[in-house]
Structure formats: structure tokens, C-alpha cells
Write a protein that holds these residues in place. Structure first.
Motif, PDB file in Angstrom:
ATOM      1  N   GLU A 121       0.828  -1.200   0.039  1.00 46.82           N
ATOM      2  CA  GLU A 121      -0.083  -0.085  -0.084  1.00 46.82           C
ATOM      3  C   GLU A 121       0.894   1.011  -0.020  1.00 46.82           C
ATOM      4  O   GLU A 121       1.946   1.292   0.556  1.00 46.82           O
ATOM      5  N   LEU A 122       0.340   2.205  -0.717  1.00 45.12           N
ATOM      6  CA  LEU A 122       1.260   3.511  -0.785  1.00 45.12           C
ATOM      7  C   LEU A 122       1.118   4.513   0.564  1.00 45.12           C
ATOM      8  O   LEU A 122       0.047   4.349   1.296  1.00 45.12           O
ATOM      9  N   ARG A 123       2.500   4.935   0.789  1.00 45.64           N
ATOM     10  CA  ARG A 123       2.281   5.791   1.862  1.00 45.64           C
ATOM     11  C   ARG A 123       1.813   7.200   1.683  1.00 45.64           C
ATOM     12  O   ARG A 123       2.247   7.791   0.942  1.00 45.64           O
ATOM     13  N   ARG A 124       0.725   7.514   2.493  1.00 44.04           N
ATOM     14  CA  ARG A 124       0.161   8.844   2.061  1.00 44.04           C
ATOM     15  C   ARG A 124       0.177   9.731   3.243  1.00 44.04           C
ATOM     16  O   ARG A 124       1.010   9.446   4.193  1.00 44.04           O
ATOM     17  N   CYS A 125       0.038  10.971   3.281  1.00 44.48           N
ATOM     18  CA  CYS A 125      -0.172  12.063   4.513  1.00 44.48           C
ATOM     19  C   CYS A 125      -0.905  11.274   5.353  1.00 44.48           C
ATOM     20  O   CYS A 125      -1.990  10.678   5.305  1.00 44.48           O
ATOM     21  N   ASN A 126      -0.673  11.554   6.546  1.00 44.76           N
ATOM     22  CA  ASN A 126      -1.126  10.872   7.760  1.00 44.76           C
ATOM     23  C   ASN A 126      -2.919  11.229   7.807  1.00 44.76           C
ATOM     24  O   ASN A 126      -3.543  10.584   8.578  1.00 44.76           O
ATOM     25  N   TRP A 127      -3.122  12.361   7.374  1.00 40.44           N
ATOM     26  CA  TRP A 127      -4.720  12.645   7.521  1.00 40.44           C
ATOM     27  C   TRP A 127      -5.405  11.974   6.423  1.00 40.44           C
ATOM     28  O   TRP A 127      -6.737  11.890   6.577  1.00 40.44           O
ATOM     29  N   VAL A 128      -4.843  11.092   5.511  1.00 40.07           N
ATOM     30  CA  VAL A 128      -5.492  10.088   4.853  1.00 40.07           C
ATOM     31  C   VAL A 128      -5.496   8.868   5.219  1.00 40.07           C
ATOM     32  O   VAL A 128      -4.250   8.304   5.500  1.00 40.07           O
ATOM     33  N   THR A 129      -6.658   8.227   5.890  1.00 37.67           N
ATOM     34  CA  THR A 129      -6.517   6.964   6.619  1.00 37.67           C
ATOM     35  C   THR A 129      -7.316   5.608   5.749  1.00 37.67           C
ATOM     36  O   THR A 129      -7.999   6.097   4.647  1.00 37.67           O
ATOM     37  N   LYS A 130      -7.336   4.634   6.225  1.00 38.34           N
ATOM     38  CA  LYS A 130      -8.007   3.581   5.562  1.00 38.34           C
ATOM     39  C   LYS A 130      -9.662   3.906   5.661  1.00 38.34           C
ATOM     40  O   LYS A 130     -10.159   3.229   4.813  1.00 38.34           O
ATOM     41  N   ASN A 131      -9.934   4.699   6.617  1.00 37.62           N
ATOM     42  CA  ASN A 131     -11.555   5.141   6.637  1.00 37.62           C
ATOM     43  C   ASN A 131     -11.895   6.149   5.790  1.00 37.62           C
ATOM     44  O   ASN A 131     -12.958   6.547   5.497  1.00 37.62           O
ATOM     45  N   SER A 132     -10.793   6.894   5.066  1.00 40.90           N
ATOM     46  CA  SER A 132     -11.200   8.011   4.133  1.00 40.90           C
ATOM     47  C   SER A 132     -11.761   7.771   2.947  1.00 40.90           C
ATOM     48  O   SER A 132     -11.851   6.477   2.533  1.00 40.90           O
ATOM     49  N   ASP A 133     -12.735   8.390   2.587  1.00 39.62           N
ATOM     50  CA  ASP A 133     -13.712   8.203   1.235  1.00 39.62           C
ATOM     51  C   ASP A 133     -12.597   7.947   0.126  1.00 39.62           C
ATOM     52  O   ASP A 133     -11.755   8.694  -0.007  1.00 39.62           O
ATOM     53  N   LYS A 134     -13.030   7.397  -0.683  1.00 41.35           N
ATOM     54  CA  LYS A 134     -12.294   7.148  -1.971  1.00 41.35           C
ATOM     55  C   LYS A 134     -12.096   8.490  -2.934  1.00 41.35           C
ATOM     56  O   LYS A 134     -11.156   8.532  -3.328  1.00 41.35           O
ATOM     57  N   ILE A 135     -13.111   9.350  -2.764  1.00 36.06           N
ATOM     58  CA  ILE A 135     -13.153  10.495  -3.683  1.00 36.06           C
ATOM     59  C   ILE A 135     -12.023  11.256  -2.961  1.00 36.06           C
ATOM     60  O   ILE A 135     -11.418  12.184  -3.728  1.00 36.06           O
ATOM     61  N   TYR A 136     -12.063  11.183  -1.610  1.00 35.01           N
ATOM     62  CA  TYR A 136     -10.805  12.215  -1.061  1.00 35.01           C
ATOM     63  C   TYR A 136      -9.488  11.657  -1.310  1.00 35.01           C
ATOM     64  O   TYR A 136      -8.593  12.372  -1.361  1.00 35.01           O
ATOM     65  N   ILE A 137      -9.273  10.279  -1.353  1.00 29.43           N
ATOM     66  CA  ILE A 137      -8.055   9.736  -1.568  1.00 29.43           C
ATOM     67  C   ILE A 137      -7.713   9.977  -3.016  1.00 29.43           C
ATOM     68  O   ILE A 137      -6.544  10.386  -3.210  1.00 29.43           O
ATOM     69  N   SER A 138      -8.442   9.678  -3.620  1.00 32.30           N
ATOM     70  CA  SER A 138      -8.194  10.314  -5.206  1.00 32.30           C
ATOM     71  C   SER A 138      -7.876  11.486  -5.433  1.00 32.30           C
ATOM     72  O   SER A 138      -6.938  12.134  -6.117  1.00 32.30           O
ATOM     73  N   PHE A 139      -8.570  12.604  -4.525  1.00 29.43           N
ATOM     74  CA  PHE A 139      -8.271  14.284  -4.670  1.00 29.43           C
ATOM     75  C   PHE A 139      -6.675  14.154  -4.108  1.00 29.43           C
ATOM     76  O   PHE A 139      -6.123  15.099  -4.678  1.00 29.43           O
ATOM     77  N   HIS A 140      -6.433  13.350  -3.064  1.00 32.30           N
ATOM     78  CA  HIS A 140      -5.029  13.853  -2.739  1.00 32.30           C
ATOM     79  C   HIS A 140      -3.934  12.925  -3.551  1.00 32.30           C
ATOM     80  O   HIS A 140      -2.934  13.731  -3.834  1.00 32.30           O
ATOM     81  N   ASP A 141      -4.591  11.967  -4.136  1.00 28.92           N
ATOM     82  CA  ASP A 141      -3.306  11.342  -4.947  1.00 28.92           C
ATOM     83  C   ASP A 141      -3.257  11.812  -6.254  1.00 28.92           C
ATOM     84  O   ASP A 141      -2.035  11.784  -6.905  1.00 28.92           O
ATOM     85  N   GLU A 142      -4.278  12.750  -6.691  1.00 35.09           N
ATOM     86  CA  GLU A 142      -4.326  13.118  -8.393  1.00 35.09           C
ATOM     87  C   GLU A 142      -4.229  14.813  -8.300  1.00 35.09           C
ATOM     88  O   GLU A 142      -3.579  15.299  -9.442  1.00 35.09           O
ATOM     89  N   GLN A 143      -4.678  15.414  -7.230  1.00 35.21           N
ATOM     90  CA  GLN A 143      -4.954  16.878  -7.596  1.00 35.21           C
ATOM     91  C   GLN A 143      -4.274  17.654  -6.594  1.00 35.21           C
ATOM     92  O   GLN A 143      -3.746  18.784  -6.802  1.00 35.21           O
ATOM     93  N   TRP A 144      -4.279  17.292  -5.310  1.00 36.55           N
ATOM     94  CA  TRP A 144      -3.797  18.131  -4.120  1.00 36.55           C
ATOM     95  C   TRP A 144      -2.426  18.250  -4.357  1.00 36.55           C
ATOM     96  O   TRP A 144      -1.689  17.332  -3.938  1.00 36.55           O
TER      97      TRP A 144
END
Length: 319
Positions: A121-144
């Protein structure tokens, strides 16, 4: 006469003890030890033919001890029993071992965050957790954190950041397509011309969930952007000029290091307010800068940090 009878009794007793077999001599001793062991450990000492002999007891105890003498067949019976008794003694005699185990476990827990994720699994910023919504994870991974130079996209991110006063990013992102449809893909020239009819339609749409004051705010900001375009050529040139046309690259290691506002965001907020913008406080402006890539606030151990830094180090260009 009495002395003679006592002498005969002593001689008889001596003769019997002398001719007693070694096994019979060991019986009283074993029975006493077995009796005491039963009080401490619920396994009786049986003969070697039994499945729970003293050797099996020593083997089971050796699994919890580093003392190799318990399994040594050359050790006398008394020494084995003594060592077995010392191992199964009350807990107060073995307390010294507990802190060592706990300290090792605590050390492993401290070292765990610094290790790579073993599940792929990719290591992300700590405020992105396993319980985070997929749309928010996608925003973090692609746009933010990706530098944005298009006027319409910058206007959209500024409007979405202003909605953080009422909603969080996940709620906003789920309605992003509805916002784009309502505000004509955030084209400032079209939005600036919206009147009361469009305002009522948008504010009455329950799916969008925007109050009339928020809708009017976005329309007013579109008018301010058009003024900036006439003065600076584009809204992108105006905004990127605040950071000398190059994203600010930070090196934050922990979420607590990431600020909610910065002196740069405060300066931009003050200037935008003077120009007539609304809902552009320092916190909102800083959120806008993070989303639009004017500042790179990904944590250094996030997989997106190096990717966004690579984009930020490219020569500035206006699209």
C-alpha cells in the motif's frame, strides 16, 4: 533383661535397613517431594513409563526458560526438582522478566511508523486513513498539490476552498460535478453575468446545498477575477506572482507541522479583500494554495511529495 531386648531390636532394625532395596529407600523421599509439588504445580511426579514424567515436566518448563540444565539427563533428580520449583514459584519471583518484554514490544511499536508498508500500500499523508472516502483519497493522489495555471480551475478551487467554512473536503468533492454544472464549469465570464434567476435556481437546489449568500459570493468573486484579468492579463499570472511564479516547497514531517495559515496567505487574503473578494480569509486562502499547488504541503514520506516537487521545479508556464 531390658538392655538385652533393646539390643536385639537394634540389631534387627539395622539388619532390615541394610537389606532394604535402593528403590524402597527412595520411596519416602519421592513421596514427600511429590506431595509438595502437587501443592504448587498440578502435575504429579510419576515413573518414567508415565506420559507425564519428570522429564516431560522439565521439557515443558524449558520452553519458558533459557536454563538448559533442565533438559540435561545427567542432572540429579533433586537438582531437577529444585530448578523446576524455582521456575514455577509465585509470580513475584519472576516479575523482573516482565518489563523486559514490555520494553521490547514498546520499542517495536516506536520503530513501526518509520518502516515501509509491507502490504504494498502506498504511504500517504497521515490525515488520509483507511477510513477516508475514495473520492478524497483520489483528490489527494491526483490533484492536491499539483500546480494549476488555468484561470477557470483556479477560480473553481478558490470557490471550493471557500465552502470549507460549511463542509469538509469529502462533502465538497462529492458535489463537485453539481457545482461545475451550476456555475458553467466556473468560467468567470459566464458566472459574472448570472442574475437573480440563476441565483434562485442554484440556492433552491437541495442537492447542491448552497445558501443564497454563498452563491452571490461566488458571483461577486467572478466579477473581481475579470477585473484582475484586465489588469494582469490572467488570474493565473496574478496569483502565481505572489510566490514568484514557483511553488513554495515545504518539508513537513508530521501533520502538526503543517500550518492552517501562513504570513504569505495572510498577505494574499488582505490584498484580495481590498479588491472586493469575499470569503477569502487567511485559512481559506492557504487551503486554496495547497490545493492549487502554490505551496507543497505533502508530508515528506508521502509518495506524492517527490512527484509534486518534480512538477513544482519545472519552469513556470501559463496555460
Amino acid at each position: 533383661m531390658i538392655f538385652s531386648s533393646m539390643s536385639k531390636a537394634n540389631v534387627r532394625r539395622h539388619f532390615l535397613e541394610k537389606n532394604r532395596s535402593p528403590k524402597e529407600k527412595e520411596k519416602p523421599e519421592q513421596s514427600v517431594l511429590s506431595k509438595h509439588l502437587k501443592k504448587i504445580y498440578p502435575i504429579g511426579l510419576q515413573r518414567s513409563t508415565s506420559s507425564l514424567s519428570l522429564s516431560s515436566l522439565s521439557l515443558s518448563l524449558s520452553q519458558n526458560s533459557n536454563d538448559s540444565s533442565l533438559t540435561d539427563s545427567s542432572t540429579p533428580l533433586e537438582q531437577k526438582i529444585s530448578l523446576a520449583l524455582s521456575l514455577i514459584a509465585p509470580h513475584r519471583e519472576r516479575r523482573e522478566f516482565v518489563p523486559v518484554v514490555r520494553s521490547v514490544q514498546h520499542h517495536q511499536q516506536q520503530q513501526q511508523p518509520s518502516q515501509d508498508l509491507g502490504s504494498g500500500e502506498l504511504r500517504r499523508c497521515n490525515w488520509v486513513t483507511k477510513n477516508s472516502d475514495k473520492i478524497y483519497i483520489s483528490f489527494h493522489d491526483e490533484q492536491w498539490g499539483v500546480p494549476v495555471y488555468d484561470d477557470n480551475q483556479l477560480f473553481e478551487l478558490l470557490a471550493l476552498s471557500g465552502m470549507l467554512m460549511d463542509y469538509n473536503w469529502t462533502e465538497i468533492l462529492k458535489r463537485k460535478e453539481l457545482y461545475r454544472e451550476a456555475f458553467s464549469a466556473f468560467d468567470p465570464e459566464i458566472v459574472a453575468k448570472m442574475g437573480d434567476k440563476e441565483i434562485n435556481e442554484i440556492s433552491s437546489n437541495r442537492a447542491i446545498m448552497l445558501a443564497e449568500s454563498r452563491v452571490r459570493c461566488i458571483i461577486d468573486n467572478a466579477k473581481c477575477i475579470l477585473k484582475i484579468v484586465r489588469e494582469y492579463g490572467s488570474f493565473s499570472s496574478f496569483m502565481w506572482g505572489y510566490v514568484n511564479y514557483k511553488p513554495t516547497i515545504n518539508k513537513y514531517k508530521y501533520p502538526r507541522n503543517v500550518p492552517l495559515r501562513t504570513p504569505k496567505a495572510e498577505a494574499i487574503s488582505k490584498d484580495l479583500l481590498k479588491r472586493g473578494f469575499r470569503f477569502v480569509g487567511p485559512v481559506i486562502v492557504h487551503s486554496f494554495m495547497q490545493a492549487a499547488g502554490l505551496t507543497i504541503d505533502h508530508l515528506v514520506d508521502c509518495f506524492r511529495y517527490s512527484e509534486c516537487v518534480g512538477l513544482a521545479e519545472r519552469p513556470w508556464r501559463h496555460i
